[in-house]
Design a protein around this motif. Structure first.
Motif, PDB file in Angstrom:
ATOM      1  N   ASP A   1       5.107   4.514  -5.958  1.00  0.00           N
ATOM      2  CA  ASP A   1       5.136   3.523  -4.873  1.00  0.00           C
ATOM      3  C   ASP A   1       4.632   2.164  -5.340  1.00  0.00           C
ATOM      4  OD1 ASP A   1       2.656   4.683  -5.299  1.00  0.00           O
ATOM      5  OD2 ASP A   1       2.227   5.066  -3.184  1.00  0.00           O
ATOM      6  N   HIS A   2       3.749   2.170  -6.356  1.00  0.00           N
ATOM      7  CA  HIS A   2       3.136   0.940  -6.899  1.00  0.00           C
ATOM      8  C   HIS A   2       2.257   1.372  -8.052  1.00  0.00           C
ATOM      9  CE1 HIS A   2      -0.540   2.384  -5.111  1.00  0.00           C
ATOM     10  NE2 HIS A   2       0.123   2.577  -3.974  1.00  0.00           N
ATOM     11  N   GLU A   3       1.721   0.385  -8.779  1.00  0.00           N
ATOM     12  CA  GLU A   3       0.734   0.673  -9.823  1.00  0.00           C
ATOM     13  C   GLU A   3      -0.656   0.470  -9.228  1.00  0.00           C
ATOM     14  OE1 GLU A   3      -1.922   0.023 -13.281  1.00  0.00           O
ATOM     15  OE2 GLU A   3      -1.562  -1.351 -11.621  1.00  0.00           O
ATOM     16  N   THR A   4      -1.630   1.212  -9.716  1.00  0.00           N
ATOM     17  CA  THR A   4      -3.006   1.057  -9.219  1.00  0.00           C
ATOM     18  C   THR A   4      -3.974   0.787 -10.367  1.00  0.00           C
ATOM     19  OG1 THR A   4      -2.549   2.599  -7.429  1.00  0.00           O
ATOM     20  CG2 THR A   4      -4.861   2.113  -7.838  1.00  0.00           C
ATOM     21  N   GLY A   5      -4.805  -0.234 -10.204  1.00  0.00           N
ATOM     22  CA  GLY A   5      -5.899  -0.487 -11.150  1.00  0.00           C
ATOM     23  C   GLY A   5      -5.603  -1.571 -12.169  1.00  0.00           C
TER      24      GLY A   5
ATOM     25  N   ASP B   1       0.872  -1.178   0.000  1.00  0.00           N
ATOM     26  CA  ASP B   1       0.000   0.000   0.000  1.00  0.00           C
ATOM     27  C   ASP B   1       0.908   1.227   0.000  1.00  0.00           C
ATOM     28  OD1 ASP B   1       0.907   0.211   2.657  1.00  0.00           O
ATOM     29  OD2 ASP B   1      -0.978   1.109   3.311  1.00  0.00           O
ATOM     30  N   SER B   2       0.314   2.412  -0.020  1.00  0.00           N
ATOM     31  CA  SER B   2       1.122   3.634  -0.128  1.00  0.00           C
ATOM     32  C   SER B   2       1.942   3.896   1.130  1.00  0.00           C
ATOM     33  CB  SER B   2       0.232   4.842  -0.413  1.00  0.00           C
ATOM     34  OG  SER B   2      -0.330   4.712  -1.689  1.00  0.00           O
ATOM     35  N   ALA B   3       1.446   3.453   2.285  1.00  0.00           N
ATOM     36  CA  ALA B   3       2.158   3.697   3.536  1.00  0.00           C
ATOM     37  C   ALA B   3       3.464   2.890   3.571  1.00  0.00           C
ATOM     38  CB  ALA B   3       1.272   3.334   4.724  1.00  0.00           C
TER      39      ALA B   3
ATOM     40  N   GLY C   1      -7.807  -2.310  -6.844  1.00  0.00           N
ATOM     41  CA  GLY C   1      -6.709  -2.156  -5.884  1.00  0.00           C
ATOM     42  C   GLY C   1      -5.375  -1.881  -6.550  1.00  0.00           C
ATOM     43  N   HIS C   2      -4.309  -2.149  -5.815  1.00  0.00           N
ATOM     44  CA  HIS C   2      -2.945  -1.962  -6.329  1.00  0.00           C
ATOM     45  C   HIS C   2      -2.483  -3.250  -7.018  1.00  0.00           C
ATOM     46  CE1 HIS C   2      -2.328   1.031  -2.768  1.00  0.00           C
ATOM     47  NE2 HIS C   2      -3.193   1.466  -3.655  1.00  0.00           N
ATOM     48  N   THR C   3      -1.377  -3.182  -7.763  1.00  0.00           N
ATOM     49  CA  THR C   3      -0.825  -4.386  -8.401  1.00  0.00           C
ATOM     50  C   THR C   3       0.662  -4.547  -8.052  1.00  0.00           C
ATOM     51  OG1 THR C   3      -0.072  -3.372 -10.459  1.00  0.00           O
ATOM     52  CG2 THR C   3      -2.396  -4.040 -10.360  1.00  0.00           C
TER      53      THR C   3
ATOM     54  N   GLY D   1      -7.044   5.368 -10.410  1.00  0.00           N
ATOM     55  CA  GLY D   1      -6.901   3.924 -10.607  1.00  0.00           C
ATOM     56  C   GLY D   1      -7.884   3.145  -9.743  1.00  0.00           C
ATOM     57  N   HIS D   2      -8.024   3.553  -8.484  1.00  0.00           N
ATOM     58  CA  HIS D   2      -8.994   2.893  -7.589  1.00  0.00           C
ATOM     59  C   HIS D   2     -10.413   3.043  -8.137  1.00  0.00           C
ATOM     60  CE1 HIS D   2      -6.453   1.636  -4.290  1.00  0.00           C
ATOM     61  NE2 HIS D   2      -5.904   2.842  -4.188  1.00  0.00           N
ATOM     62  N   ALA D   3     -10.687   4.195  -8.737  1.00  0.00           N
ATOM     63  CA  ALA D   3     -12.033   4.450  -9.276  1.00  0.00           C
ATOM     64  C   ALA D   3     -12.219   3.802 -10.653  1.00  0.00           C
ATOM     65  CB  ALA D   3     -12.257   5.960  -9.373  1.00  0.00           C
TER      66      ALA D   3
ATOM     67  N   ILE E   1      -3.296  10.116  -9.020  1.00  0.00           N
ATOM     68  CA  ILE E   1      -3.198   9.124 -10.099  1.00  0.00           C
ATOM     69  C   ILE E   1      -3.721   7.806  -9.525  1.00  0.00           C
ATOM     70  CG2 ILE E   1      -1.601   7.945 -11.675  1.00  0.00           C
ATOM     71  CD1 ILE E   1       0.321  10.447 -11.097  1.00  0.00           C
ATOM     72  N   ASP E   2      -3.345   7.559  -8.269  1.00  0.00           N
ATOM     73  CA  ASP E   2      -3.797   6.382  -7.518  1.00  0.00           C
ATOM     74  C   ASP E   2      -5.319   6.367  -7.351  1.00  0.00           C
ATOM     75  OD1 ASP E   2      -3.376   4.126  -5.550  1.00  0.00           O
ATOM     76  OD2 ASP E   2      -4.161   5.633  -4.164  1.00  0.00           O
ATOM     77  N   TRP E   3      -5.892   7.514  -7.027  1.00  0.00           N
ATOM     78  CA  TRP E   3      -7.338   7.549  -6.769  1.00  0.00           C
ATOM     79  C   TRP E   3      -8.121   7.298  -8.060  1.00  0.00           C
ATOM     80  CZ3 TRP E   3      -7.685  12.426  -3.031  1.00  0.00           C
ATOM     81  CH2 TRP E   3      -6.855  12.185  -1.934  1.00  0.00           C
TER      82      TRP E   3
HETATM   83 ZN   LIG Z   1      -3.960   3.390  -3.457  1.00  0.00          ZN
END
Ligand SMILES: [Zn+2]
Length: 367
Positions: free
Chosen positions: A296-300, A84-86, A331-333, A257-259, A253-255
């Protein structure tokens, strides 16, 4: 007595050659020279597909094309194959693989020293900009230590007591009723929403905070405008000529992807790209600034697939001239993430490595 003319010409040509050699070395600069300023840009949830949207839709004029030095990181966390981002930001900020949800603490919940603490010890000016709340997981890992990302009031208090000198983003709701901390550390906190960034004059001895929304900033689609670009340019004026470390995050960008919302992702990518361009322009002129861009990661699980069409007989075909965004998950990948670097020290960021190495590479350049 004068030296014979031939010797004088020889000596002169050696001097010219030596000087030419030296200046070539300086202009190539990126291998041996250490940076005076480091600007670290994180596109939260930004994988290769997200970056590819710029190449597809911005006619190859995007700023990622300007990088020559590229690497890849593995982003798994200490607790999960997918971070996750944390945990992702704790890896960058503290050099530790920790559990998902951890803010600046290791897997046993012990506080782990972060980059801003390290850089501040050496009299660097430090700053953070995000389009989320400034207390959100990614920026928080650069100044706070707490067991869980949900503790945003605690994180906000730690921000005001931290070594951070400049911040801009959302999160007004979490910094209410902290006047004592603000005064103690001589903060100039601005919560007005009508920033005229160009007209702000900075006193380098003061600390500045800009909180422009209650929680996260609004989206680009809903009219955030040039907040990230303008706040970044303002921060560059604040830190100019001084030793400095900045972290700038394209948080949403993450949000997008989540959406699973392609338009949301693309407009946030455009905004982040414009900001990367501003930082590269500054670094090119300055010559002493290292710019590192990663995620931090890819999302979606975004895929850029061909649109399909049916012919007269009802048979489906791929249209390789029509690309559409398709998401695999909310989620994230686990996809590897690219790292782009420019300026003195950039070559350190080539190759394949763990996300925690980003921390070690920055520290190596500090020494
Ligand atoms: Zn995220």
């Amino acid at each position: 007595m004068k030296a014979p003319i031939l010797i004088r010409i020889l000596v002169l040509s050696i001097v010219i050659q030596f000087t030419a050699c030296n200046s070539t070395k300086q202009s190539l600069g990126s291998t041996s020279k250490k940076p005076k300023r480091i600007i670290f840009l994180i596109g939260d949830g930004m994988g290769l597909s997200q970056i590819s949207t710029l190449f597809l839709q911005k006619d190859n004029t995007n700023n990622f094309k300007r990088f020559k030095t590229i690497g890849f990181i593995n982003t798994s966390s200490g607790s999960h194959k997918i971070t996750d981002s944390a945990a992702g930001a704790t890896a960058f900020a503290c050099g530790k693989k920790t559990y998902n949800g951890a803010i600046g603490v290791d897997i046993d919940t012990n506080a782990s020293v972060n980059l801003i603490e390290k850089f501040s010890e050496k009299d660097y000016v430090t700053g953070l900009i995000a389009t989320s709340s400034i207390t959100h997981a990614t920026p928080a890992c650069f100044y706070a230590h707490t067991k869980h990302r949900r503790n945003e009031f605690d994180i906000a208090k730690q921000l005001l007591l931290s070594d951070v000198d400049f911040f801009a983003g959302g999160g007004r709701d979490f910094l209410r009723e902290m006047n004592a901390e603000m005064q103690l550390y001589n903060w100039n906190i601005d919560t007005s929403n009508t920033q005229n960034w160009e007209s702000i004059t900075f006193n380098p001895e003061h600390k500045y905070g800009y909180l422009l929304s209650g929680k996260g900033m609004t989206t680009m689609v809903n009219g955030r405008g040039d907040f990230l670009y303008n706040a970044t340019n303002a921060s560059l004026r604040y830190l100019d000529k001084r030793k400095s470390f900045m972290m700038i995050e394209g948080s949403q960008i993450d949000w997008g992807g989540h959406a699973n919302d392609y338009e949301y992702v693309f407009t946030e990518m455009e905004d982040f790209d414009k900001t990367v361009g501003a930082v590269l322009d500054y670094a090119e002129k300055d010559g002493n600034t290292l710019v590192v861009v990663t995620a931090d990661h890819e999302t979606g699980g975004l895929a850029l697939r061909p649109a399909s069409y049916q012919d007269a007989d009802g048979i489906s075909h791929n249209d390789y001239d029509a690309v559409e965004g398709s998401f695999n998950t909310g989620g994230h990948t686990a996809a590897l993430i690219p790292v782009f670097a420019y300026g003195p020290g950039a070559s350190e960021f080539q190759g394949f490595y763990e996300n925690t190495e980003i921390f070690n590479k920055f520290l190596k350049l500090l020494k």
